[in-house]
Design a protein around this motif. Structure first.
Motif, PDB file in Angstrom:
ATOM      1  N   VAL A   1      36.299  36.352  28.670  1.00 20.33           N
ATOM      2  CA  VAL A   1      37.553  35.843  28.100  1.00 20.33           C
ATOM      3  C   VAL A   1      38.060  34.552  28.748  1.00 20.33           C
ATOM      4  O   VAL A   1      39.064  33.998  28.294  1.00 20.33           O
ATOM      5  CB  VAL A   1      38.667  36.926  28.171  1.00 20.33           C
ATOM      6  N   VAL A   2      37.374  34.090  29.802  1.00 15.49           N
ATOM      7  CA  VAL A   2      37.885  32.894  30.492  1.00 15.49           C
ATOM      8  C   VAL A   2      37.074  31.655  30.098  1.00 15.49           C
ATOM      9  O   VAL A   2      36.061  31.753  29.401  1.00 15.49           O
ATOM     10  CB  VAL A   2      37.877  33.087  32.034  1.00 15.49           C
TER      11      VAL A   2
ATOM     12  N   LYS B   1      33.986  32.912  36.982  1.00 15.84           N
ATOM     13  CA  LYS B   1      33.234  33.825  36.112  1.00 15.84           C
ATOM     14  C   LYS B   1      32.409  33.069  35.077  1.00 15.84           C
ATOM     15  O   LYS B   1      31.253  33.409  34.829  1.00 15.84           O
ATOM     16  CB  LYS B   1      34.190  34.816  35.426  1.00 15.84           C
TER      17      LYS B   1
ATOM     18  N   ASP C   1      40.082  41.052  25.277  1.00 15.96           N
ATOM     19  CA  ASP C   1      39.950  42.050  26.345  1.00 15.96           C
ATOM     20  C   ASP C   1      39.549  43.455  25.914  1.00 15.96           C
ATOM     21  O   ASP C   1      38.543  43.992  26.351  1.00 15.96           O
ATOM     22  CB  ASP C   1      41.280  42.188  27.098  1.00 15.96           C
TER      23      ASP C   1
ATOM     24  N   SER D   1      37.864  41.958  34.256  1.00  8.43           N
ATOM     25  CA  SER D   1      38.623  42.055  35.499  1.00  8.43           C
ATOM     26  C   SER D   1      38.744  43.539  35.869  1.00  8.43           C
ATOM     27  O   SER D   1      38.808  44.417  34.998  1.00  8.43           O
ATOM     28  CB  SER D   1      39.986  41.425  35.259  1.00  8.43           C
TER      29      SER D   1
ATOM     30  N   LYS E   1      41.125  46.034  34.220  1.00  4.91           N
ATOM     31  CA  LYS E   1      41.024  46.407  32.804  1.00  4.91           C
ATOM     32  C   LYS E   1      40.231  47.684  32.559  1.00  4.91           C
ATOM     33  O   LYS E   1      39.828  47.963  31.432  1.00  4.91           O
ATOM     34  CB  LYS E   1      40.445  45.230  32.015  1.00  4.91           C
TER      35      LYS E   1
ATOM     36  N   ASN F   1      36.946  36.537  41.957  1.00  3.18           N
ATOM     37  CA  ASN F   1      37.744  35.393  41.525  1.00  3.18           C
ATOM     38  C   ASN F   1      38.646  35.077  42.710  1.00  3.18           C
ATOM     39  O   ASN F   1      38.134  34.535  43.676  1.00  3.18           O
ATOM     40  CB  ASN F   1      38.496  35.641  40.213  1.00  3.18           C
TER      41      ASN F   1
ATOM     42  N   ARG G   1      53.968  38.707  32.066  1.00  7.39           N
ATOM     43  CA  ARG G   1      52.710  39.192  31.487  1.00  7.39           C
ATOM     44  C   ARG G   1      51.816  39.783  32.586  1.00  7.39           C
ATOM     45  O   ARG G   1      51.671  39.206  33.659  1.00  7.39           O
ATOM     46  CB  ARG G   1      51.971  38.041  30.807  1.00  7.39           C
TER      47      ARG G   1
ATOM     48  N   PHE H   1      44.439  38.370  27.577  1.00  5.75           N
ATOM     49  CA  PHE H   1      44.392  37.062  28.250  1.00  5.75           C
ATOM     50  C   PHE H   1      44.477  35.916  27.238  1.00  5.75           C
ATOM     51  O   PHE H   1      45.143  34.917  27.480  1.00  5.75           O
ATOM     52  CB  PHE H   1      43.096  36.973  29.059  1.00  5.75           C
TER      53      PHE H   1
ATOM     54  N   ASN I   1      42.247  30.435  36.673  1.00  2.92           N
ATOM     55  CA  ASN I   1      42.627  30.935  35.347  1.00  2.92           C
ATOM     56  C   ASN I   1      43.833  30.186  34.798  1.00  2.92           C
ATOM     57  O   ASN I   1      43.865  29.807  33.627  1.00  2.92           O
ATOM     58  CB  ASN I   1      42.966  32.429  35.414  1.00  2.92           C
TER      59      ASN I   1
ATOM     60  N   LEU J   1      42.375  39.371  42.018  1.00  2.00           N
ATOM     61  CA  LEU J   1      41.774  39.528  40.682  1.00  2.00           C
ATOM     62  C   LEU J   1      40.280  39.192  40.792  1.00  2.00           C
ATOM     63  O   LEU J   1      39.916  38.108  41.236  1.00  2.00           O
ATOM     64  CB  LEU J   1      42.458  38.597  39.671  1.00  2.00           C
TER      65      LEU J   1
ATOM     66  N   TYR K   1      36.054  40.839  39.347  1.00  2.00           N
ATOM     67  CA  TYR K   1      35.355  41.405  38.193  1.00  2.00           C
ATOM     68  C   TYR K   1      34.289  42.437  38.550  1.00  2.00           C
ATOM     69  O   TYR K   1      33.702  42.392  39.626  1.00  2.00           O
ATOM     70  CB  TYR K   1      34.649  40.274  37.430  1.00  2.00           C
TER      71      TYR K   1
HETATM   72  C1  LMR Z   1      43.505  38.166  32.892  1.00  2.00           C
HETATM   73  O1  LMR Z   1      43.574  38.832  31.850  1.00  2.00           O
HETATM   74  O2  LMR Z   1      44.475  37.591  33.382  1.00  2.00           O
HETATM   75  C2  LMR Z   1      42.180  38.044  33.597  1.00  2.00           C
HETATM   76  O3  LMR Z   1      41.621  39.309  33.669  1.00  2.00           O
HETATM   77  C3  LMR Z   1      41.254  37.130  32.873  1.00  2.00           C
HETATM   78  C4  LMR Z   1      39.939  37.085  33.570  1.00  2.00           C
HETATM   79  O4  LMR Z   1      38.964  37.605  33.042  1.00  2.00           O
HETATM   80  O5  LMR Z   1      39.913  36.509  34.670  1.00  2.00           O
END
Ligand code: LMR
Length: 334
Positions: A32-33, A39, A71, A89, A92, A145, A168, A191, A212, A233, A235
């Protein structure tokens, strides 16, 4: 003799035609980034190494920036086999039922990368990845990260500055509780939706490692940022277990080597990428960056560490204690 030679020739042609026709195994790697993040770069490195070690027998297709799935969808897609690899991450995994992963979200549980690596490269990390198997997922590695800063459109020097703000968070109950401990209102959101939510005022602020924040241009819609380093944060690199177990043994070990080396790469570049992103935010002049004093950081710490006890029944006291043991963190010594 002539006939025999002809037959051998035909057989050889047949074999090479079969080799040409053999389709590569495709691994769809969704995330997602942006590409230009720890990442994103590590996923590209994995693609390159997988190609090299399998001599083209495996083709990795990287889909960055939520272009394939957001996500929640990407987790479902992995379980269904629509994609083969992800690196979500650690925040999640709660919705998947693997609540222990939320231990990584506890505020101030790691005071830097060294403490974190004691967990991610040790038995506790291995055990946590193993918990994914009952969900049909194989955990392959942890990718770094970094440590998060709070951001908003008003200055943040003390916990009360976030009181009443809509913040958020990722889909983690620990992160929701963390925001409540500051008097803020947590808003769980994918995200891919954060930039717009900040721009339109749907939320007031957020928390992120700098890479990010910068690559999503959040600094353009956040006037203030405070270097609280209040949480981590990172992964888990994961794959569909059935897919992975079904690979030819040789291919699997080649891919394991590619995972190992891309993990080393990810963990080497993460801090530098975040430092560079912070400097880029500073240079943009759009966000005021505040470095809290040690005393100010301690006020945040005192407000946030009680979240550990509060979330004990969700995460499991044993998991929390095993991390304290690895890192030496002692909440009673604040
Ligand atoms: C987020 O949603 O803020 C992070 O998990 C995004 C990511 O993958 O670093």
């Amino acid at each position: 003799m002539k006939i025999r030679a002809l037959l051998v020739g035909l057989f050889a042609v047949g074999l090479s035609a079969a080799a040409v026709a053999a389709e590569p195994i495709v691994i769809k790697f969704s995330h997602v980034v942006a590409n230009d993040t720890p990442k994103g770069k590590a996923a590209e490195k994995f693609k390159e190494l997988a190609d090299k070690y399998t001599k083209g027998a495996v083709k990795v297709e990287v889909y960055a920036n939520s272009t394939l799935y957001k996500d929640k969808e990407e987790m479902e897609a992995l379980q269904l086999g629509a994609v083969q690899m992800l690196a979500p991450s650690l925040a999640k995994f709660g919705p998947l039922g693997v609540r222990e992963f939320e231990v990584f979200d506890l505020p101030y549980i790691f005071d830097g990368y060294d403490a974190l690596h004691k967990v991610t490269t040790g038995d506790v990390g291995k055990e946590l990845l193993g918990k994914l198997e009952k969900r049909g997922i194989k955990g392959l590695a942890f990718w770094d990260n970094g440590f998060k800063s709070f951001s908003a459109n008003t200055p943040i020097k003390k916990p009360e500055d976030l009181k009443g703000k809509k913040m958020r968070v990722q889909s983690s109950k620990v992160l929701e509780e963390q925001m409540r401990a500051l008097g803020a209102i947590p808003q769980v959101m994918a995200f891919s939706e954060v930039y717009q939510a900040l721009q339109t005022g749907v939320v007031d602020g957020t928390e992120n490692p700098h890479s990010n924040l910068y690559t999503q241009k959040m600094h353009e819609v956040q006037k203030h940022m405070t270097l609280t380093d209040h949480g981590y944060l990172g992964y888990a690199v994961i794959t569909n277990k059935k897919f992975w177990d079904g690979l030819p043994a040789e291919t699997r070990s080649q891919l394991e080597q590619a995972v190992k080396e891309s993990t080393e790469f990810a963990n080497q570049i993460a801090k530098e990428e975040n430092d560079k992103a912070l400097e880029a935010v500073r240079a943009s002049g759009k966000t005021e960056i505040y470095q809290p004093t040690d005393a100010e950081k301690m006020v945040f710490k005192k407000a946030l560490v009680p979240v550990h006890k509060k979330m004990e029944s969700r995460i499991g006291a044993e998991t929390i204690q095993s991390i304290y043991k690895d890192t030496g963190f002692d909440p009673s010594k604040l």
